[in-house]
Design a protein around this motif. Structure first.
Motif, mmCIF file in Angstrom:
data_model
loop_
_atom_site.group_PDB
_atom_site.id
_atom_site.type_symbol
_atom_site.label_atom_id
_atom_site.label_comp_id
_atom_site.label_asym_id
_atom_site.label_seq_id
_atom_site.Cartn_x
_atom_site.Cartn_y
_atom_site.Cartn_z
ATOM 1 N N THR A 100 -99.064 37.350 13.382
ATOM 2 C CA THR A 100 -98.240 38.421 13.974
ATOM 3 C C THR A 100 -96.765 38.163 13.638
ATOM 4 O O THR A 100 -96.386 37.049 13.259
ATOM 5 N N ARG A 101 -95.946 39.189 13.842
ATOM 6 C CA ARG A 101 -94.510 39.006 13.575
ATOM 7 C C ARG A 101 -93.905 37.967 14.510
ATOM 8 O O ARG A 101 -93.104 37.135 14.093
ATOM 9 N N ILE A 102 -94.314 38.017 15.793
ATOM 10 C CA ILE A 102 -93.697 37.058 16.735
ATOM 11 C C ILE A 102 -94.095 35.615 16.415
ATOM 12 O O ILE A 102 -93.373 34.689 16.761
ATOM 13 N N ALA A 103 -95.245 35.448 15.724
ATOM 14 C CA ALA A 103 -95.638 34.086 15.349
ATOM 15 C C ALA A 103 -95.018 33.658 14.019
ATOM 16 O O ALA A 103 -94.917 32.466 13.739
ATOM 17 N N GLN A 104 -94.626 34.613 13.201
ATOM 18 C CA GLN A 104 -94.147 34.279 11.864
ATOM 19 C C GLN A 104 -92.625 34.236 11.763
ATOM 20 O O GLN A 104 -92.084 33.578 10.880
ATOM 21 N N VAL A 141 -110.190 21.916 12.599
ATOM 22 C CA VAL A 141 -108.921 21.263 12.270
ATOM 23 C C VAL A 141 -108.370 21.724 10.923
ATOM 24 O O VAL A 141 -107.154 21.928 10.766
ATOM 25 N N ASP A 142 -109.245 21.915 9.921
ATOM 26 C CA ASP A 142 -108.748 22.323 8.598
ATOM 27 C C ASP A 142 -108.090 23.699 8.661
ATOM 28 O O ASP A 142 -107.035 23.929 8.079
ATOM 29 N N SER A 143 -108.764 24.608 9.370
ATOM 30 C CA SER A 143 -108.224 25.960 9.468
ATOM 31 C C SER A 143 -106.922 25.955 10.277
ATOM 32 O O SER A 143 -105.961 26.671 9.958
ATOM 33 N N MET A 144 -106.861 25.111 11.319
ATOM 34 C CA MET A 144 -105.630 25.032 12.129
ATOM 35 C C MET A 144 -104.467 24.514 11.271
ATOM 36 O O MET A 144 -103.352 25.074 11.320
ATOM 37 N N ASP A 156 -98.972 27.827 7.191
ATOM 38 C CA ASP A 156 -98.877 29.188 6.652
ATOM 39 C C ASP A 156 -97.657 29.892 7.245
ATOM 40 O O ASP A 156 -97.763 30.761 8.117
ATOM 41 N N ILE A 157 -96.496 29.513 6.768
ATOM 42 C CA ILE A 157 -95.227 29.989 7.311
ATOM 43 C C ILE A 157 -94.168 29.683 6.247
ATOM 44 O O ILE A 157 -94.285 28.678 5.554
ATOM 45 N N PRO A 158 -93.156 30.533 6.103
ATOM 46 C CA PRO A 158 -92.156 30.226 5.055
ATOM 47 C C PRO A 158 -91.307 28.988 5.377
ATOM 48 O O PRO A 158 -90.668 28.432 4.504
ATOM 49 N N TYR A 159 -91.289 28.607 6.660
ATOM 50 C CA TYR A 159 -90.432 27.494 7.078
ATOM 51 C C TYR A 159 -91.156 26.148 7.008
ATOM 52 O O TYR A 159 -92.380 26.098 6.908
ATOM 53 N N GLY A 160 -90.379 25.066 7.158
ATOM 54 C CA GLY A 160 -90.977 23.736 7.196
ATOM 55 C C GLY A 160 -89.989 22.724 7.737
ATOM 56 O O GLY A 160 -89.751 21.682 7.124
ATOM 57 N N LEU A 161 -89.392 23.045 8.904
ATOM 58 C CA LEU A 161 -88.352 22.145 9.413
ATOM 59 C C LEU A 161 -88.946 21.009 10.248
ATOM 60 O O LEU A 161 -88.734 19.847 9.964
ATOM 61 N N ALA A 162 -89.694 21.371 11.295
ATOM 62 C CA ALA A 162 -90.190 20.335 12.205
ATOM 63 C C ALA A 162 -91.627 20.643 12.600
ATOM 64 O O ALA A 162 -92.172 21.696 12.260
ATOM 65 N N SER A 163 -92.228 19.698 13.314
ATOM 66 C CA SER A 163 -93.601 19.894 13.794
ATOM 67 C C SER A 163 -93.889 18.843 14.855
ATOM 68 O O SER A 163 -93.181 17.831 14.935
ATOM 69 N N GLY A 164 -94.929 19.096 15.656
ATOM 70 C CA GLY A 164 -95.294 18.140 16.688
ATOM 71 C C GLY A 164 -96.805 17.972 16.771
ATOM 72 O O GLY A 164 -97.566 18.883 16.405
ATOM 73 N N ILE A 165 -97.220 16.798 17.225
ATOM 74 C CA ILE A 165 -98.645 16.500 17.376
ATOM 75 C C ILE A 165 -98.815 15.754 18.701
ATOM 76 O O ILE A 165 -98.073 14.802 18.975
ATOM 77 N N TYR A 166 -99.769 16.194 19.502
ATOM 78 C CA TYR A 166 -100.125 15.432 20.707
ATOM 79 C C TYR A 166 -101.555 14.952 20.546
ATOM 80 O O TYR A 166 -102.486 15.767 20.425
ATOM 81 N N THR A 167 -101.737 13.657 20.524
ATOM 82 C CA THR A 167 -103.077 13.068 20.405
ATOM 83 C C THR A 167 -103.000 11.628 20.897
ATOM 84 O O THR A 167 -101.932 11.010 20.866
ATOM 85 N N SER A 168 -104.133 11.083 21.332
ATOM 86 C CA SER A 168 -104.133 9.667 21.704
ATOM 87 C C SER A 168 -104.705 8.810 20.578
ATOM 88 O O SER A 168 -104.865 7.606 20.742
ATOM 89 N N ASN A 169 -105.010 9.444 19.440
ATOM 90 C CA ASN A 169 -105.632 8.720 18.339
ATOM 91 C C ASN A 169 -104.606 8.563 17.211
ATOM 92 O O ASN A 169 -104.231 9.539 16.551
ATOM 93 N N LEU A 170 -104.185 7.340 16.978
ATOM 94 C CA LEU A 170 -103.121 7.073 16.012
ATOM 95 C C LEU A 170 -103.518 7.479 14.593
ATOM 96 O O LEU A 170 -102.709 8.031 13.834
ATOM 97 N N THR A 171 -104.779 7.219 14.247
ATOM 98 C CA THR A 171 -105.235 7.580 12.894
ATOM 99 C C THR A 171 -105.188 9.094 12.728
ATOM 100 O O THR A 171 -104.724 9.606 11.702
#
Ligand code: NAD
Length: 492
Positions: free
Chosen positions: A383-387, A403-406, A412-427
């Motif tokens: 959607t526009r609000i997501a893009q 996970v692959d599709s996520m 799938d976005i023109p940007y690539g500044l930052a990102s975050g991950i929440y998980t308890s699995n280091l690998t």
């Protein structure tokens, strides 16, 4: 609650640019710095144009040879003095920003703390910014780092203190002289900083020209004596700056927008903590942050519970006066920005499912301000609000299972500044981090800026990295000197 009137903040009634060590301007016009919440005129500011830019660039050009020859230790000492001054004036500078931009007073001090870290980081980093020497048969090869010359820098309004320090600290440390144009919506704390810049640095080494983008900004990018351009702001203006650089074949570094993915895996251990961190990631800075985590990918297994708790967290946030220490969300910087965000919210209502928020709030005594309810939409990634970058407290939640599709959608976005991950699995964290197309990946704590860790964008989020030792390379050029012990015998 703090008072935010012009006199309580200790502001001057009018500010000129800092050119050649003096406050001056050839401009006959001025623009107003307005309290974003109350509409009170805080000060007038010279609306500099080509004439001020010409004077500032000429001053920076005159100052360059001596500054480039200044010992690294001396440059380092001056940057540390600047850091000392910011620390000593931090509360007042933070209050000025809260009034000028509308950001909550409990957040703006961190901008100045980060700025202090930048000044001190580059004061240290320049002492170890060395070239390389090695012996070669019959002589020596030396690689030197030299400053580039006069650097033209343009910054946005959202975090002015951070932006100024990101720009001037590495440029000055590396031996360049600077002409900086602050944003017309947020010049005041930078102009106050100028009183320290004028005392600490030799005349002409750092100049600050106030004015509008299409006037002072455009004149700076087009100036033939500017040897490097550095810009932070919107991708559309970033393109113009890049084209101006291309016209004269000077290097350009760009820090542009973002629409960052923030990913919740089903193995998180403390859901409340993740909910709070994800809410902060999307609403910090009233959502007016290039690095905001505005696309939240939540796994199907915990989607309903997580989304419910997040919605309640958004609903419990205090929207209020920027000068009230209990405020979580202040107002947006201007009517233009408020209208833009409200338009996006209308778009979202038409194309996605509104979970909470979605309106403007009136805060008594602050009727001028655009206070926007913290807003969540449930949506797809397309959607526009997501893009598109909204630059307000508006979060898109996207449900995922595979996970692959996520990850494909996250990228799938023109940007690539930052990102975050929440998980308890280091690998899992490391494997996911490797696959994300973003300059910064924060695991288990969003907006975890560390001085020395590079900050900058993949794809349309920019070119170059700030905040790290490598930034000194961006502000210097290499020279190779090869010495032969003696002139060789004829080679042909
Ligand atoms: P903007 O691009 O409109 O303005 C930024 C600066 O550019 C201002 O100083 C403005 O006066 C100047 N400018 C405008 N037109 C110009 C022109 N024609 N020539 C030269 N200069 C000109 O950006 P904005 O709306 O004020 O700021 C928001 C944008 O900045 C968002 O897209 C945000 O993501 C981005 N941003 C990026 C970072 C980062 O580090 N990547 C940090 C903060 C903000």
């Amino acid at each position: 609650m703090m008072t935010t009137t012009s006199s309580a903040l200790g502001l001057q009634s009018h500010y000129d640019s800092l050119i050649d060590g003096r406050f001056q301007s050839a401009a006959t016009a001025a623009f107003e710095a307005v309290n974003a919440a109350t509409g009170e005129v805080l000060a007038t500011i010279s609306r500099g144009g080509a004439e001020d830019i010409n004077a500032a660039v000429a001053a920076a050009k005159r100052a360059f040879p001596a500054w480039a020859a200044t010992r690294h230790e001396e440059r380092s000492r001056m940057l540390n003095r600047l850091a000392d001054w910011v620390e000593a004036n931090l509360d007042r500078l933070a209050a000025i920003d809260a009034a000028d931009i509308g950001r909550p007073i409990n957040q703006t001090p961190h901008d100045h703390i980060t700025a202090v870290e930048q000044y001190r980081f580059f004061a240290g980093a320049i002492l170890t910014h060395e070239g390389a020497n090695h012996s070669v048969p019959g002589g020596w090869a030396l690689t030197k780092r030299e400053p580039i010359g006069v650097v033209g820098q343009i910054i946005p309004w959202n975090v002015p203190a951070i932006m100024v320090s990101f720009k001037i600290a590495p440029a000055l440390a590396a031996g360049n002289t600077v002409v900086l144009k602050p944003d017309e919506n947020a010049s005041l704390s930078t102009l106050e900083l100028c009183t320290a810049l004028a005392k600490i640095f030799p005349a002409g080494v750092v100049n600050v020209v106030t004015g509008l983008g299409e006037e002072a900004g455009a004149a700076l990018t087009a100036h033939p004596d500017v040897a490097k351009l550095a810009f932070t702001g919107s991708p559309s203006v970033g393109r113009m700056v890049a084209l101006a650089g291309a016209e004269r074949l000077v290097p350009v570094s760009l820090e542009l927008g973002g629409k960052s993915p923030n990913i919740v895996f089903p193995d998180i251990e403390n859901m409340d903590a993740v909910v709070a961190d994800a809410a902060f990631a999307a609403t910090y800075c009233n959502g007016q942050s290039c690095l905001a985590g505005t696309r939240l990918f939540v796994h199907d297994d915990l989607y309903t519970e997580f989304t419910g708790r997040l919605t309640r967290t958004f609903e419990s946030m205090t929207v209020g006066s920027p000068s009230d220490p209990t405020t979580a969300l202040g107002c947006l910087v201007s009517e233009a920005q408020g209208t833009r965000v409200l338009n996006y919210i209308d778009t979202g209502k038409a194309e996605a499912n509104l979970l909470t928020g979605g309106g403007r709030r009136v805060v008594p005594g602050n009727e001028h301000g655009y206070f926007i309810e913290p807003t969540i939409f449930e949506t797809d990634n397309n959607t526009r609000i997501a893009q598109e970058e909204i630059f307000g407290p508006v979060l898109s939640i996207i449900r995922w299972k595979d996970v692959d599709s996520m990850i494909e959608q996250a990228n799938d976005i023109p940007y690539g500044l930052a990102s975050g991950i929440y998980t308890s699995n280091l690998t899992n964290a490391m494997r996911t981090a490797d696959r994300l197309q973003a300059g910064s990946v924060w695991v288990n704590q969003y907006v975890n800026l560390v001085a020395g860790s590079p900050f900058g964008g993949y794809k349309e989020s920019g070119i170059g990295r700030e905040f790290c030792a490598d930034t000194l390379n961006m502000y210097s050029q290499m020279k190779s000197i090869v010495l032969a012990e003696e002139v060789p015998a004829p080679r042909v």
